[in-house]
Design an enzyme around this catalytic site. Structure first.
Site, PDB file in Angstrom:
ATOM      1  N   CYS A 116      -8.179   0.987  -1.018  1.00  0.00           N
ATOM      2  CA  CYS A 116      -7.859   1.561  -2.316  1.00  0.00           C
ATOM      3  C   CYS A 116      -6.455   2.152  -2.371  1.00  0.00           C
ATOM      4  O   CYS A 116      -5.983   2.517  -3.452  1.00  0.00           O
ATOM      5  CB  CYS A 116      -8.903   2.614  -2.648  1.00  0.00           C
ATOM      6  SG  CYS A 116     -10.549   2.070  -2.169  1.00  0.00           S
ATOM      7  N   HIS A 256      -7.502   8.632  -6.912  1.00  0.00           N
ATOM      8  CA  HIS A 256      -8.349   7.471  -6.657  1.00  0.00           C
ATOM      9  C   HIS A 256      -9.792   7.860  -6.971  1.00  0.00           C
ATOM     10  O   HIS A 256     -10.272   8.916  -6.562  1.00  0.00           O
ATOM     11  CB  HIS A 256      -8.207   7.040  -5.198  1.00  0.00           C
ATOM     12  CG  HIS A 256      -9.219   6.022  -4.792  1.00  0.00           C
ATOM     13  ND1 HIS A 256      -9.554   4.958  -5.599  1.00  0.00           N
ATOM     14  CD2 HIS A 256      -9.982   5.904  -3.671  1.00  0.00           C
ATOM     15  CE1 HIS A 256     -10.484   4.230  -4.988  1.00  0.00           C
ATOM     16  NE2 HIS A 256     -10.758   4.787  -3.828  1.00  0.00           N
ATOM     17  N   ASN A 286     -16.035   2.807  -7.822  1.00  0.00           N
ATOM     18  CA  ASN A 286     -14.805   2.672  -7.046  1.00  0.00           C
ATOM     19  C   ASN A 286     -14.279   1.240  -7.216  1.00  0.00           C
ATOM     20  O   ASN A 286     -14.900   0.293  -6.734  1.00  0.00           O
ATOM     21  CB  ASN A 286     -15.130   2.976  -5.580  1.00  0.00           C
ATOM     22  CG  ASN A 286     -13.916   2.876  -4.681  1.00  0.00           C
ATOM     23  OD1 ASN A 286     -12.875   2.346  -5.071  1.00  0.00           O
ATOM     24  ND2 ASN A 286     -14.048   3.372  -3.468  1.00  0.00           N
TER      25      ASN A 286
END
Ligand code: UT7
Length: 329
Positions: A116, A256, A286
């Site tokens: 990520c 994030h 996510n």
């Protein structure tokens, strides 16, 4: 790097239509809406349609960002795609995107497998390329994680979603200025999030593939959680310190979106109110390297960012990698 002003010229995103609720996951694994909500804050995520691929989504996000910037595909000078879910292993997704977008024969390359953190790592490189003289760089974060990860593993499957988002950056006077970017890696922590089968270390065997081993993510959730909080907070502090501003000057943090509890812990560690953090993990889960640009796109769309605002982006990913960026709108 001199006084050249590098700025965000456009932001775009693409979300697959299909919404999958926590309740639907109970048909696949032993879980519950209560568990997922309490441990992660996630309520829904998007799932790419059959036949919809990484390139389709990347190009849709890129076109949205081009529209936002008022640019045509042939006005882009470089493309960087970040993804852990490439269209195919060889060649990289960037090659497909360059052609499908109708861009000129410009450099196009991909960053992969940095989880990520990939998007902000790419932003760091893109910014340096603009300082070097490249006109406009298109940076795309795209993930079809629903196809990478096992639908039988409750530890990981419920956490992720599919999405794409893109920035166009370049030299100029218009748009949010990218004041600073910082990035780092601690490779001693590769063990806490890894897909081991399928690479040169353990190429696929038929037996393993039949058991779904190629979709098995080794994840130490608790260790990841701790590293995520520590590294996202540290990266945030470093980028604001380098810029000579303070946390009190920040109008909005766009972290994030891995887990609501991670975001809450970062807010606590930085001693900042949670209402200064943009949160959409409940809607999309996510989405890997698409997560930060998708969140910024949505925050701006929702009118949460005003001219003059300092906006802080911060992320972490498998590796262990981290990166943060500071923008003035
Ligand atoms: O971009 C990087 C991606 N990964 C992350 O960001 C993950 C970071 N870590 C986390 O978000 C959290 O650690 C998790 C959400 C993964 C787990 O939350 P936790 O509070 O750390 O859970 P835990 O380790 O305390 O509890 C796990 C328990 C286990 O059961 P036992 O062994 O305690 O009986 C799991 O089997 O929860 C169980 N479990 C589930 N139960 C229902 C794990 N997944 C599920 C599930 N539904 N989906």
């Amino acid at each position: 790097m001199g006084n050249t002003r590098i700025c965000l010229l456009g932001v775009g995103a693409y979300l697959p239509e299909r919404i999958m609720t926590n309740e639907e996951w109970t048909e696949h694994v032993d879980t519950s809406d209560e568990w997922i909500t309490a441990r992660t804050g996630i309520k829904r995520r998007r799932i790419a349609a059959d036949g919809e691929g990484t390139v389709d989504m990347a190009v849709a996000a890129a076109l949205c960002a081009l529209d936002d910037a008022g640019l045509a595909p042939d006005e882009i000078d470089e493309i960087i795609v970040t993804t852990d879910t490439p269209e195919v292993y060889i060649p990289d997704t960037a090659a497909f995107v360059q052609y499908r977008l109708g861009a000129r024969e410009i450099p196009a390359y991909a960053l992969g497998s940095s989880g990520c953190a990939g998007f902000l790592q790419a932003l760091d490189i893109a910014r340096a390329r603009c300082h070097f003289g490249v006109g406009r760089v298109l940076v795309i974060g795209v993930e079809v994680l629903s196809r990478l990860i096992s639908w039988n593993d409750r530890n990981t499957s419920v956490l992720f979603g599919d999405a794409a988002a893109a920035f166009i950056i370049g030299q100029g006077k218009l748009g949010a200025e990218i004041i600073g970017v910082t990035a780092g890696t601690d490779g001693s922590r590769v063990d806490i999030l890894m897909m081991e089968v399928g690479g040169s270390r353990r190429p696929f065997t038929l037996e393993e593939a039949q058991q779904g081993e190629h979709q098995h993510v080794i994840m130490n959730g608790r260790e990841l959680f701790k590293e995520a909080v520590r590294r996202m907070s540290e990266a945030a502090c470093r980028v604001i310190e380098q810029a000579g501003v303070t946390l009190q000057d920040i109008a909005l943090v766009v972290p994030h979106q891995a887990n609501l509890r991670i975001i809450q812990a970062v807010a606590k560690k930085l001693d900042m109110p949670l209402n200064k953090f943009f949160i959409n993990v409940q809607e999309y889960g996510n989405t890997g390297s698409a997560s930060v640009p998708l969140a910024l796109w949505e925050a701006r769309k929702n009118g949460l960012i005003a001219g003059g605002d300092l906006v802080l982006l911060t992320s972490f990913g498998a590796g262990f990698h981290w990166a943060a960026a500071l923008l003035r709108f």
